[in-house]
Structure formats: structure tokens, C-alpha cells
Design an enzyme around this catalytic site. Structure first.
Site, mmCIF file in Angstrom:
data_model
loop_
_atom_site.group_PDB
_atom_site.id
_atom_site.type_symbol
_atom_site.label_atom_id
_atom_site.label_comp_id
_atom_site.label_asym_id
_atom_site.label_seq_id
_atom_site.Cartn_x
_atom_site.Cartn_y
_atom_site.Cartn_z
ATOM 1 N N HIS A 179 31.568 26.675 -6.225
ATOM 2 C CA HIS A 179 31.824 27.122 -7.581
ATOM 3 C C HIS A 179 31.314 26.151 -8.674
ATOM 4 O O HIS A 179 31.014 26.581 -9.678
ATOM 5 C CB HIS A 179 33.351 27.076 -7.609
ATOM 6 C CG HIS A 179 33.854 27.320 -8.874
ATOM 7 N ND1 HIS A 179 34.466 26.371 -9.976
ATOM 8 C CD2 HIS A 179 34.267 28.591 -9.525
ATOM 9 C CE1 HIS A 179 34.708 26.798 -11.029
ATOM 10 N NE2 HIS A 179 34.775 27.995 -10.723
ATOM 11 N N GLU B 276 -14.250 7.732 -1.931
ATOM 12 C CA GLU B 276 -13.821 6.325 -2.493
ATOM 13 C C GLU B 276 -14.236 4.993 -2.117
ATOM 14 O O GLU B 276 -13.837 4.026 -2.250
ATOM 15 C CB GLU B 276 -12.044 6.193 -2.040
ATOM 16 C CG GLU B 276 -11.970 6.456 -0.731
ATOM 17 C CD GLU B 276 -10.197 6.834 -0.431
ATOM 18 O OE1 GLU B 276 -9.601 6.645 -1.166
ATOM 19 O OE2 GLU B 276 -10.250 7.359 0.775
ATOM 20 N N CYS C 90 -9.002 13.065 -8.020
ATOM 21 C CA CYS C 90 -7.661 13.023 -7.916
ATOM 22 C C CYS C 90 -7.314 11.474 -8.195
ATOM 23 O O CYS C 90 -5.978 11.145 -7.979
ATOM 24 C CB CYS C 90 -6.941 13.291 -6.300
ATOM 25 S SG CYS C 90 -7.560 12.558 -5.272
ATOM 26 N N GLY D 275 -11.608 9.399 -5.155
ATOM 27 C CA GLY D 275 -10.386 8.646 -5.570
ATOM 28 C C GLY D 275 -11.124 7.366 -6.401
ATOM 29 O O GLY D 275 -11.638 6.205 -5.973
ATOM 30 N N SER D 276 -10.637 7.342 -7.822
ATOM 31 C CA SER D 276 -11.163 6.466 -8.670
ATOM 32 C C SER D 276 -10.482 5.212 -8.509
ATOM 33 O O SER D 276 -11.323 4.216 -8.723
ATOM 34 C CB SER D 276 -11.243 6.803 -10.032
ATOM 35 O OG SER D 276 -9.601 7.225 -10.404
ATOM 36 N N ASN D 277 -9.487 4.805 -7.847
ATOM 37 C CA ASN D 277 -8.989 3.630 -7.956
ATOM 38 C C ASN D 277 -9.788 2.690 -6.782
ATOM 39 O O ASN D 277 -10.275 1.640 -7.063
ATOM 40 C CB ASN D 277 -7.538 3.671 -7.216
ATOM 41 C CG ASN D 277 -6.600 4.314 -8.225
ATOM 42 O OD1 ASN D 277 -7.195 4.609 -9.366
ATOM 43 N ND2 ASN D 277 -5.266 4.556 -8.184
ATOM 44 N N ASP D 278 -9.969 3.470 -5.457
ATOM 45 C CA ASP D 278 -10.585 2.395 -4.454
ATOM 46 C C ASP D 278 -12.182 2.526 -4.753
ATOM 47 O O ASP D 278 -12.711 1.417 -4.499
ATOM 48 C CB ASP D 278 -10.403 2.969 -3.173
ATOM 49 C CG ASP D 278 -8.936 2.681 -2.443
ATOM 50 O OD1 ASP D 278 -8.321 1.823 -3.139
ATOM 51 O OD2 ASP D 278 -8.520 3.122 -1.568
ATOM 52 N N ARG E 253 -3.993 15.387 1.490
ATOM 53 C CA ARG E 253 -4.702 14.197 2.054
ATOM 54 C C ARG E 253 -3.850 13.837 3.163
ATOM 55 O O ARG E 253 -2.627 13.537 3.017
ATOM 56 C CB ARG E 253 -4.606 13.184 0.728
ATOM 57 C CG ARG E 253 -5.554 11.896 1.499
ATOM 58 C CD ARG E 253 -5.357 10.819 0.262
ATOM 59 N NE ARG E 253 -4.226 10.200 0.132
ATOM 60 C CZ ARG E 253 -3.851 9.453 -0.702
ATOM 61 N NH1 ARG E 253 -4.769 9.098 -1.593
ATOM 62 N NH2 ARG E 253 -2.634 8.889 -0.804
#
Length: 809
Positions: A425, A685, A756, A706-709, A583
Site C-alpha cells: 500500500h 588499452e 569506453c 580504454g583510455s585510462n590504461d 567486459r
């Protein structure tokens, strides 16, 4: 035109008879007549009509008494409302039913007994002639009486039903909605009981009640009669089923959540009561109330009912349905169906997203209802007799609500209950009121103190949080009408499956990165190798913890497969049929070690960032069996649930040979690249992925940068080190050269190429660089999607018109 009979049988009425028999009965008749041929079972019965109700008021001489009692009513004065309502109800219950009406009811009951047996048990349900309108649910406004036997009990239950048209909450609700009390009449449904007291029952919606996502059925289930779920007395099991692939023969149970199901409502014998609650034994509480086959059967019925009403009304009509399982015959039945009245009214061209600007101490958690945030002073009210203590704008905190609480619920900034699920409810009414609610917190009334400021957040997915203090938040509003799609695909990065349905409303081209790590950390919590080797674990504390988490699973590995599959399926379904690129697990060894039981299976590494992670784990003897569980979960999502839009991606793949080994390992576990449309991508990456892009193209269907790694490994920078953090920058020319190179290689080899990583979410200029380079897709954090989409549309527009005579200079 209202029909003048006192009684009409279900096979004599349909959806056009709402003026005569109310929405509930009209719907029961419609389903009984029109959907029985599809195998949908509705218990037979009859409707005591609105004409009968009006005849009763006139012949008993109480119509004028009711009108007098309602003159000058102020529903805000709770004590005065209570007194007037009591006076009207007493007058109705004390009045004599006209002889001709009594004869019609008793005669019809006798016919029902001829069909089902002497002294047959019936449900007596109210059905108001204005209920179930598109903008008014009248949820629980009038009474229902279950397990009614015999003529005398039936006649009394009917008078009580008539009287319940004037409960305090019903009077208040009609005033708020602008309905004339005397123009609304009450019909009563008398329906053969389903013996769900010996089995289970629940509620289904053909639309997600929180987000308005149309492609999922939400189903709840608990033991015993269904009133406990509706009233919020128990926390039921909860299931999501995906409609599109269900209709093509798949078994897409996207999510299964075990409810505590503390009580079971059963028949009572003697003592003047008709039903009672009894505790559910612990071993039954740890099992689901219905089987997978029953879940799917009910979901199919839900789809059939929704399609029928949509066709009948000529517009999309999501449905709110009650079901029951007979414990004697094992048969399933539909006992009520009505149009859903909240999400069906929402604007689809306006996107509202609530954001909490700052988090604080969490007091309690429960199931979130709605997707909003609110704050205010808490008011803990334990009993309906104390409603007058509640003030406008406070946060109502209570054990559970029922319709008697509605006069104050409409004044609340938010609602928190100890008990109940999404179909209780409190949940139904808060949705209709447009306020956030958190249900099933268990300890809300104990932990939250009256007068203390709290913030109620239902904007963080399936779980709702009550935070200490008034925390700042803001609302992001986006008009969606007429927004074009850019040529470059704009996808999303998602980790939390609970947010997937909601995020799917942001204009997008799918999911470029669905992370398994969030699902494993939050829903599984146990290292896969600890599940595989459970019998060898010597630490008693770890064993006990795993036993508790995997309750109901004799084979612990199935727990991993089911939970992982369900998490991915929620994301896959939310964006279906668009691509959802999942992934495979990319924990570092130190992160894996932090999972329960993980320390026994993980090496100690000096630099886990470039150690035993990603592809290198999947074919290694130390983790191969764990990877097999991941593969089985993905196979379940694609093959059993039918979510073939789910594509897979291999992270941190250092060499081409390593890529081949992983593809072979996947094939061993039933995931053959190219079979059933399966595409396998590789994360780009590592510089080797760029340098050998031509050869990686022979193994994989596409790349996701994977632009970070890639930045870290191109510049030789540990991104976690404060000493050199200032050097880490994805916009560095060396990194951009890498990105440009792999885009060219992918295009040359006719392979898909996207990104990504974090960079395009953080830097608009980096997103523009990617578009100019011709990347196929950019996957962004959800909060950056709209802004980046608009930027890219402008960029594509300007590049289109270069050199054209009509371009502005």
C-alpha cells in the site's frame, strides 16, 4: 447506461459495464469472457450492481443521513473526519437490506454453491464505479472480505462492503480527486476463493513500477492469501521478466530477489474471524514461493492481459494484476486486473534525473519507490490513532501503512516503512502522490528518531537510503522532443544493474561498457574459486559467511552463475535490442583477494595493475574454472534469456596468442564466436594492442579503447601515484597518436572501434577529436551523455557544411 439488475454474473459483463459493476468487476467479467480461451483462469462469480447499492440506500432511508453527515466536511481535521465516517458506516451496517435484494444475493450464492459445493467459500470484494480510472487507482479504498461461508456471513460482508465506501481514507481520497460522494456507487464482486492460503499469491505489473520501463513484468509472491502483500505486512519475493524474448519462447527471468515472507495469511476457523496470520517456518522463508515455470506462466498471462486491454482501449494500457495459486489443485488464477495509474500517465518527452550532491551517514536502507530525493524532519508514528500528530512536509516513518493512513500520507515529503514490498500500500500510494518512499527497511522506526532531519534518496537504483541530516540535491530536467541522433554512436558506461531501466530513458545507442566488477562486488561478494572449492575451505568464519550468502544453493557455483547472469541480464534487457558490450571480469589480484574467501586463491603482487589480470587469468590453471563460471553466466543470458544483443569484451589482452587462448577457452564453455550472433571485442588499452592492431583484428570483432590504461602505459605513469599524477593526461599527443592509429587500423580491417574510457566524459575537446578521427562509438558515463550528444551534433553539423555555399562563415 447502467444495468438495472441487482446481480450480474461474470460471463454477462465486460469492460464497458463500469457504470453498473465498477472497474474491478467489469475487468473480471472481461477476462472471464475474453481471455479464458488463452488459458487464463479467472474464478467464477457474480457482481452485485451499483443499482443494487442505490436501491439499498433509498429503501433503507439512509441516503439523506449520509448527505447530512458530509456537509461542511474538512478532511484535514482528522478527528472530525473519523467521527463523520464512523457515523455513516454504522448507519449502513445497521440498516436492513431490502428483501428483494437479499433474495437476489442469496439466490446467486446458492447457484455458485451448486457449481463449487455446499457452503462454498467466497471472496467479497468492493468495486467502486469510479475506480481504476487512468488518473485514480483508489488503491485499497474499500474493503475486501475473504473466506466467507454461508448466506448470513455473505449478507453481512456485503453490508460492510457498502459501508466501506465511506471509510475515512475513501472520503478523503474522493475530496482530493474532486469526486462527488453521492455520484459514486459501490458494486460488490462475490467470487469463488482460490485456496492460496495453502499455497501462494501475489501482484504483477506489466510495466516497471519505479521507472516506467515497458518491456518488463514485475512480479511479487508470498505464501498464503494475497492481502499480506497488498497491505505491506510481508516483504515478498520479487521477480523481473523480460517481455520481448518471453514472447519468442525464451526463459528471461532477469532477476530473482528472495523476500523474507515472515507471515502467511490462512483461513481461520471459529472465533468470528475469517482469516489469520501465522509465522512462516525459517526453511520455507529461504525458498522462493513459486517455481520458475510458474513465474514464466504468470508473466505470459500478464503480457496477454496487457495486449488485450491495449487493443480494447486503442492505446497502450499497462496493467496491475493480482494472482493466486490454489494449494489443492496446483492451478494458477488471476483474481483481479486493473489499469496501472501512475507510470502510464508520465510524460515520455521529459527526463527528470535526481542527483544527490553530497552523501552522508546511512541510517537505514530498503527498497526504493520512485526515483526522487526529498528531505525533512522525521515523524515516527507507530499507530493510526496518532495521525493527528503529523505535520505537512515531514517524513512519515512507520511500520507499514494501510488506507487509513492516506489523510496524512498526502502531506508527507517522503515515507519510510519497516515492512512491505514494491506492491504494498505505501508503495502504490506514494507513487500516485509523486513522493519518494523506502519500504521494507526492517528497523526504520527503531533507528530513525522523531524530529531528526533526514534525507530520503530513491535515486540510486533498487536500494533506497535514509541519510542523516538534510543533504543537498538537484534535479536535471531534459526535454527529449525532437532530439536527433548523431552519426557517431553515443553509448553508455554502466556498472549498476539497478540503474539500468532508468538510464535507458536517456537517449542513447546502447551500452559500450557494462562492468562485471560492480555485480561481483555487490551481488556475489564471494571469490568464484572459493565457491568451486568450498569443501576445501578451512576457515570456519569464511565458510559460515559463504553459507549465509548462498542460502538455498546446494551447488555454490550455481549461485555465482545465477547472480552474474541476472545482473548482466538487467542491463541487456534495459537497452535491448541495442548492443550491450559486457567486459569480462577485470579485477586485479589484490581486488580479487578482497572478495570473501579470496585470499586463499590470489598471489601477492608488487604491482597488480600490470600483473595477473584480464585475459591472462582466463586460461591459467589458477583461475580457469572461475572464468568458466563467467562464461556459463553469459551463455545463460544469451541462450536461455534470449538477450543476443549482449556482446563480450576481453580486457587487458597483452598478445595476439593470448587472445586466441581466451577465444578457445570461451568456446570450450559454450561461447563460440559467431554462433548465435556472438561478437567478441578486445579492450585496446596496451600499446601492443595498437601496434599489432592488424593481427588483433584477425582474432576479435572489434576494439574498445580504454583510455585510462592506454594513457598510463603509453606515458609510463602510475595514475594512482600523487607524485606523477600531474603527467597523466589523455589529451597528450602521444596518447592521441595511439588512438588515431588504432582507429585507422580498425577501419582498414573492417572492425568496429569505440572508446569506453573516462576521457570523452571529462573533456569535450577529446570527444570532438574522436569524432574527427571517425570513431564508430563513444561510450560515456550517464551524466555526460546528453551534454556530449549535443556537442557532437553541433560538431557533425559544422563538418557537414564545410565548403557549402549556405554555411555561415
Amino acid at each position: 447506461m447502467e444495468k438495472s439488475s441487482f446481480v450480474l454474473w461474470f460471463d454477462e459483463i465486460g469492460i464497458s459495464d463500469v457504470p453498473s459493476v465498477g472497474g474491478k468487476n467489469a475487468s473480471l467479467g472481461e477476462m472471464y469472457r475474453e481471455l479464458s480461451q488463452k488459458g487464463i483462469k479467472v474464478p467464477y462469480g457474480f457482481a452485485i450492481t451499483a443499482h443494487a447499492y442505490r436501491h439499498f440506500l433509498e429503501k433503507a432511508g439512509i441516503r439523506r443521513e449520509i448527505e447530512e453527515a458530509l456537509k461542511g466536511l474538512d478532511t484535514g481535521a482528522v478527528a472530525n473526519l473519523r467521527e463523520r465516517g464512523r457515523k455513516i458506516r454504522t448507519a449502513i451496517v445497521d440498516a436492513e437490506l431490502p428483501e428483494e435484494l437479499e433474495d437476489a444475493i442469496v439466490g446467486s450464492y446458492k447457484k455458485l454453491c451448486e457449481r463449487y459445493g455446499e457452503d462454498t467459500d467466497v471472496a467479497v470484494r468492493s468495486s467502486a464505479t469510479a475506480e481504476d480510472l487512468p488518473t485514480a487507482s483508489f488503491a485499497g479504498q474499500q474493503e475486501t472480505y475473504l473466506n466467507i461461508h454461508g448466506e448470513a456471513a455473505l449478507l453481512l460482508a456485503c453490508k460492510r462492503c457498502f459501508a466501506s465506501l465511506f471509510t475515512d481514507r475513501a472520503i478523503s481520497y474522493r475530496v482530493d480527486k474532486g469526486f462527488d460522494h453521492m455520484k459514486i456507487a459501490l458494486s460488490i464482486g462475490v467470487q469463488k476463493m482460490v485456496r492460496s492460503d495453502l499455497a501462494s499469491s501475489g501482484v504483477m505489473f506489466s510495466i516497471d513500477t519505479e521507472t516506467g520501463f515497458r518491456d518488463a513484468v514485475l512480479l511479487t509472491a508470498a505464501y498464503g492469501l494475497g492481502e499480506n502483500i497488498v497491505q505491506g505486512t510481508v516483504n515478498p519475493d520479487e521477480f523481473y521478466i523480460f517481455k520481448p524474448t518471453l514472447k519468442t519462447g525464451s526463459r528471461p527471468i532477469l532477476q530473482k530477489k528472495l523476500g523474507s515472507k515472515e507471515f502467511r495469511m490462512i483461513y481461520d476457523i471459529g472465533g468470528g474471524r475469517f482469516t489469520k496470520n501465522v509465522p512462516v517456518p525459517p526453511e520455507e522463508r529461504t525458498r522462493y514461493a513459486i517455481s520458475d515455470d510458474e513465474i514464466l506462466q504468470l508473466a505470459r498471462w500478464t503480457c496477454d492481459i496487457e495486449e488485450h486491454y491495449t487493443e480494447k482501449k486503442g492505446e497502450y494500457t499497462p496493467m496491475d494484476i493480482e494472482w493466486a495459486k490454489d494449494g489443492i489443485t496446483g492451478e494458477m488464477f488471476i483474481v483481479q486486473a486493473r489499469p496501472e495509474t501512475v507510470q502510464s500517465q508520465k510524460r515520455l518527452d521529459l527526463l527528470e534525473i535526481y542527483h544527490l550532491d553530497k552523501k552522508g551517514k546511512v541510517l537505514v536502507t530498503g527498497k526504493s519507490v520512485g526515483e526522487k530525493i526529498a528531505n525533512g524532519a522525521a515523524n515516527v508514528i507507530r499507530d493510526v490513532s496518532n495521525l493527528a500528530q503529523f505535520r505537512e512536509g515531514e517524513v512519515l516513518v512507520t511500520d507499514k501503512t494501510d488506507p487509513d493512513w492516506e489523510p496524512i500520507m498526502k502531506k508527507a515529503a517522503a515515507i519510510v516503512t519497516n515492512r512491505g514490498g514494491r506492491t504494498a500500500h505505501a508503495a502504490i500510494v506514494s507513487r500516485e502522490l509523486g513522493i519518494p518512499a523506502i519500504v521494507g527497511t526492517s528497523t526504520g522506526t527503531e533507528v530513525i528518531k522523531s524530529g531528526a532531519d533526514v534525507t530520503i534518496s530513491c535515486a540510486e537504483g533498487d536500494s533506497g537510503f535514509v541519510y542523516e541530516g538534510k543533504l543537498p540535491f538537484h534535479v536535471e530536467k531534459t526535454e527529449l522532443g525532437g532530439l536527433k541522433r548523431p552519426r557517431t554512436k553515443i553509448m553508455m558506461n554502466i556498472g549498476n544493474p539497478e540503474e539500468a531501466f532508468s538510464l535507458s530513458f536517456i537517449p542513447n545507442d546502447g551500452v559500450g561498457l557494462a562492468r562485471l566488477e560492480f555485480i561481483i562486488n555487490n551481488y556475489i561478494k564471494v571469490h568464484p574459486m572459493a565457491l568451486i572449492n568450498f569443501e576445501q575451505i578451512k576457515d570456519k568464519k569464511v565458510r559460515k559467511e559463504i553459507e549465509g550468502i548462498t542460502t538455498g544453493y546446494e551447488d555454490k557455483t550455481l549461485f555465482f552463475i545465477d547472480r552474474l547472469a541476472q545482473g548482466v541480464a538487467m542491463i541487456g534487457a534495459a537497452f535491448y535490442p541495442k548492443d550491450v558490450i559486457v567486459r569480462l571480469s577485470d579485477f586485479k589480484s589484490n581486488e580479487y583477494a578482497n572478495l570473501i574467501g579470496g585470499r586463499d586463491f590470489e598471489p601477492l603482487e608488487e604491482n597488480p595493475m600490470i600483473g595477473f589480470r584480464g585475459a591472462s587469468r582466463y586460461y591459467d590453471a589458477r583461475y580457469r574454472e572461475g572464468f568458466a563460471l563467467e562464461c556459463k553466466a553469459m551463455k545463460k543470458v544469451r541462450d536461455e534469456m534470449g538477450l543476443t544483443n549482449v556482446k563480450l569484451m576481453v580486457p587487458f589482452c597483452r598478445t595476439v596468442e593470448e587472445g586466441r587462448k581466451v577465444i578457445a577457452e570461451m568456446e570450450k564453455n559454450g561461447l563460440k564466436r559467431g554462433e548465435n550472433g556472438l561478437e567478441v571485442y578486445v579492450m585496446c588499452e596496451i600499446p601492443s594492442n595498437v601496434i599489432l592492431a592488424d593481427r588483433f583484428s584477425e582474432v576479435f570483432d572489434g576494439f574498445s579503447i580504454g583510455s585510462n590504461d592506454l594513457t598510463q602505459l603509453t606515458l609510463g605513469v602510475d595514475r594512482d601515484s600523487e607524485l606523477v599524477a600531474h603527467i597523466f593526461d589523455e589529451r597528450n599527443e602521444a596518447v592521441k597518436e595511439m588512438v588515431s592509429s588504432v582507429i585507422k587500423a580498425a577501419k582498414k580491417n573492417n572492425r568496429k572501434i569505440g572508446i569506453c574510457g573516462q576521457a570523452p566524459s571529462d573533456y569535450p575537446e577529446f570527444a570532438e577529436f574522436l569524432v574527427r578521427e571517425g570513431i564508430d562509438s563513444i561510450s560515456l558515463n550517464p551524466d555526460a551523455v546528453m551534454k556530449t550528444t549535443l556537442n557532437i551534433l553541433e560538431l557533425e553539423k559544422s563538418s557537414e557544411c564545410k565548403g557549402a555555399s549556405n554555411c555561415p562563415s
